[in-house]
Design a protein around this motif. Sequence first.
Motif, PDB file in Angstrom:
ATOM      1  N   TRP A 308      44.422   7.898  39.602  1.00 36.98           N
ATOM      2  CA  TRP A 308      43.395   8.350  38.664  1.00 36.98           C
ATOM      3  C   TRP A 308      43.751   7.827  37.264  1.00 36.98           C
ATOM      4  N   PRO A 309      42.819   7.164  36.585  1.00 39.54           N
ATOM      5  CA  PRO A 309      43.154   6.516  35.301  1.00 39.54           C
ATOM      6  C   PRO A 309      43.183   7.482  34.122  1.00 39.54           C
ATOM      7  N   GLY A 310      44.080   8.475  34.181  1.00 41.96           N
ATOM      8  CA  GLY A 310      44.172   9.473  33.121  1.00 41.96           C
ATOM      9  C   GLY A 310      45.522   9.472  32.443  1.00 41.96           C
ATOM     10  N   LEU A 311      45.791  10.534  31.712  1.00 39.82           N
ATOM     11  CA  LEU A 311      47.035  10.629  30.950  1.00 39.82           C
ATOM     12  C   LEU A 311      48.248  10.788  31.863  1.00 39.82           C
ATOM     13  N   GLY A 312      48.059  11.436  33.019  1.00 43.52           N
ATOM     14  CA  GLY A 312      49.185  11.590  33.942  1.00 43.52           C
ATOM     15  C   GLY A 312      49.690  10.255  34.448  1.00 43.52           C
ATOM     16  N   GLY A 313      48.755   9.381  34.858  1.00 46.21           N
ATOM     17  CA  GLY A 313      49.150   8.047  35.296  1.00 46.21           C
ATOM     18  C   GLY A 313      49.748   7.228  34.175  1.00 46.21           C
ATOM     19  N   LEU A 314      49.224   7.399  32.962  1.00 42.57           N
ATOM     20  CA  LEU A 314      49.756   6.683  31.806  1.00 42.57           C
ATOM     21  C   LEU A 314      51.185   7.130  31.503  1.00 42.57           C
ATOM     22  N   PHE A 315      51.447   8.421  31.643  1.00 45.75           N
ATOM     23  CA  PHE A 315      52.792   8.944  31.415  1.00 45.75           C
ATOM     24  C   PHE A 315      53.775   8.371  32.437  1.00 45.75           C
ATOM     25  N   TYR A 316      53.334   8.268  33.679  1.00 46.01           N
ATOM     26  CA  TYR A 316      54.189   7.697  34.721  1.00 46.01           C
ATOM     27  C   TYR A 316      54.508   6.227  34.411  1.00 46.01           C
ATOM     28  N   GLN A 317      53.513   5.472  33.969  1.00 47.85           N
ATOM     29  CA  GLN A 317      53.744   4.070  33.598  1.00 47.85           C
ATOM     30  C   GLN A 317      54.715   3.972  32.435  1.00 47.85           C
ATOM     31  N   ALA A 318      54.560   4.865  31.451  1.00 45.34           N
ATOM     32  CA  ALA A 318      55.435   4.819  30.279  1.00 45.34           C
ATOM     33  C   ALA A 318      56.879   5.155  30.642  1.00 45.34           C
ATOM     34  N   LEU A 319      57.072   6.090  31.564  1.00 48.51           N
ATOM     35  CA  LEU A 319      58.428   6.462  31.967  1.00 48.51           C
ATOM     36  C   LEU A 319      59.139   5.343  32.717  1.00 48.51           C
ATOM     37  N   SER A 320      58.394   4.506  33.398  1.00 48.48           N
ATOM     38  CA  SER A 320      59.010   3.464  34.208  1.00 48.48           C
ATOM     39  C   SER A 320      59.654   2.377  33.374  1.00 48.48           C
ATOM     40  N   VAL A 321      59.349   2.280  32.063  1.00 53.07           N
ATOM     41  CA  VAL A 321      59.910   1.178  31.255  1.00 53.07           C
ATOM     42  C   VAL A 321      61.322   1.489  30.743  1.00 53.07           C
ATOM     43  N   PRO A 322      61.638   2.524  29.930  1.00 50.27           N
ATOM     44  CA  PRO A 322      60.756   3.527  29.354  1.00 50.27           C
ATOM     45  C   PRO A 322      60.124   3.048  28.039  1.00 50.27           C
ATOM     46  N   PRO A 325      57.783   5.112  22.444  1.00 53.32           N
ATOM     47  CA  PRO A 325      56.696   5.682  21.634  1.00 53.32           C
ATOM     48  C   PRO A 325      55.603   6.327  22.474  1.00 53.32           C
ATOM     49  N   LEU A 326      55.297   5.739  23.623  1.00 50.92           N
ATOM     50  CA  LEU A 326      54.215   6.267  24.453  1.00 50.92           C
ATOM     51  C   LEU A 326      54.621   7.582  25.126  1.00 50.92           C
ATOM     52  N   VAL A 327      55.839   7.644  25.686  1.00 45.76           N
ATOM     53  CA  VAL A 327      56.251   8.896  26.331  1.00 45.76           C
ATOM     54  C   VAL A 327      56.424  10.003  25.290  1.00 45.76           C
ATOM     55  N   GLN A 328      56.909   9.646  24.095  1.00 49.39           N
ATOM     56  CA  GLN A 328      57.046  10.648  23.042  1.00 49.39           C
ATOM     57  C   GLN A 328      55.682  11.153  22.599  1.00 49.39           C
ATOM     58  N   GLY A 329      54.740  10.244  22.403  1.00 51.81           N
ATOM     59  CA  GLY A 329      53.405  10.652  21.985  1.00 51.81           C
ATOM     60  C   GLY A 329      52.718  11.519  23.024  1.00 51.81           C
ATOM     61  N   LEU A 330      52.830  11.143  24.294  1.00 50.82           N
ATOM     62  CA  LEU A 330      52.222  11.942  25.361  1.00 50.82           C
ATOM     63  C   LEU A 330      52.882  13.302  25.467  1.00 50.82           C
ATOM     64  N   PHE A 331      54.199  13.337  25.318  1.00 58.50           N
ATOM     65  CA  PHE A 331      54.920  14.615  25.383  1.00 58.50           C
ATOM     66  C   PHE A 331      54.458  15.544  24.267  1.00 58.50           C
ATOM     67  N   VAL A 332      54.273  15.017  23.067  1.00 58.84           N
ATOM     68  CA  VAL A 332      53.805  15.831  21.947  1.00 58.84           C
ATOM     69  C   VAL A 332      52.393  16.353  22.213  1.00 58.84           C
ATOM     70  N   VAL A 333      51.520  15.507  22.758  1.00 60.42           N
ATOM     71  CA  VAL A 333      50.152  15.928  23.060  1.00 60.42           C
ATOM     72  C   VAL A 333      50.148  17.008  24.140  1.00 60.42           C
TER      73      VAL A 333
END
Length: 358
Positions: A308-322, A325-333
């Motif tokens: 599903w193309p939402g924030l959950g999938g985006l968070f998973y993609q960001a963690l895989s790098v890591p 900035p993206l995981v921090q921003g998502l965590f704050v949101v």
Amino acid sequence: MSTASTPGVARDAADGPGRTGPSDTADRRSSGTATAYLLYTAGKLGGAVVSLIAVLVTSFFLFRIIPGDPVKAMTRGVPTSAAQLATMRKQFGLDLPMWRQFTDYCAHALTGDLGTSYQFRAPVGELIAEKLPATLLLMGVAVVIYSALGLWLGTRTAWRNGGLGDRINTGVALTLWSVPSFWLGLLLIIVFSVGMGPIPGMFPTGGMSSGSSSGFGYVADVAHHLVLPVVTLVAVGYAQTLLVMRSSLLDEMGGDYLTTARAKGLRDDLVRRRHAVPNALLPTVTMVFINLGHVAAGSILVETVFSWPGLGGLFYQALSVPDLPLVQGLFVVFAGAMILMNLLADLLYPLLDPRVGR
């Protein structure tokens, strides 16, 4: 002028300067209630601000302990010299001392700037805004359905405690609550997407749409893709809501006020709806607002399983790098949404139960 012609003056004189009437007492009581609520609100707002500051600090240091080098991860499989790696680290600010990275991060975050994604090379805020509608659609539909279903079934099962329906509903809820959501999602894909035995594959395996329709056809296509992820979330979420509502209502059912209401001749249905359920709602209200906070976070595992193309999938993609900035921003949101929903629940409590906050 005689006192007989001015009874109001006579009563004032009789009362004396130190006495007050019922209206003055009511005014003072109302003023005291308003003051207590304002102090209660100020305390909750202060706690929310402190929690948000703690989230900013946690989001910075928590993801720094994730093993892996973002620069090396992004250049994996690409011949890169040490000078090029150093240039990339300088570009992303990874060459700065930790305290400098932290102060820069906090300064930008407090102004709404969540940084730039390493892998997407785009502002984190824009990426979140792009993916947010899909998550709101999925989680919004699921939260509304399982909150309503859980409240209704929880009330019914508690009111008929010990009956066959209560035992069946409670057993099913306990089973579903203990099932991992990603495992249930995979099982639904195998049965209803791939097909098993006499059951044909009826639903898509993932995604939000097929991308080949528009207008009403697009709406129907999105609804078709929504079925399995929503069923997965509802199956787990309604079970939690049912069990909390059932437990809360069972605690209220032994109250003397319910015996008094029945003694007055009220029907059992009215006793449940007007007296028992409103008093049992406080714990459930907390959970419903927490679930609303999850609307922004989405369900990372469910969104990943169903692509599903939402924030959950985006968070998973960001963690895989890591992608820091993206995981921090998502965590704050995510955390900010939870803090806001908890704050709203706390502010709603005194309206449901006047004893809270006094």
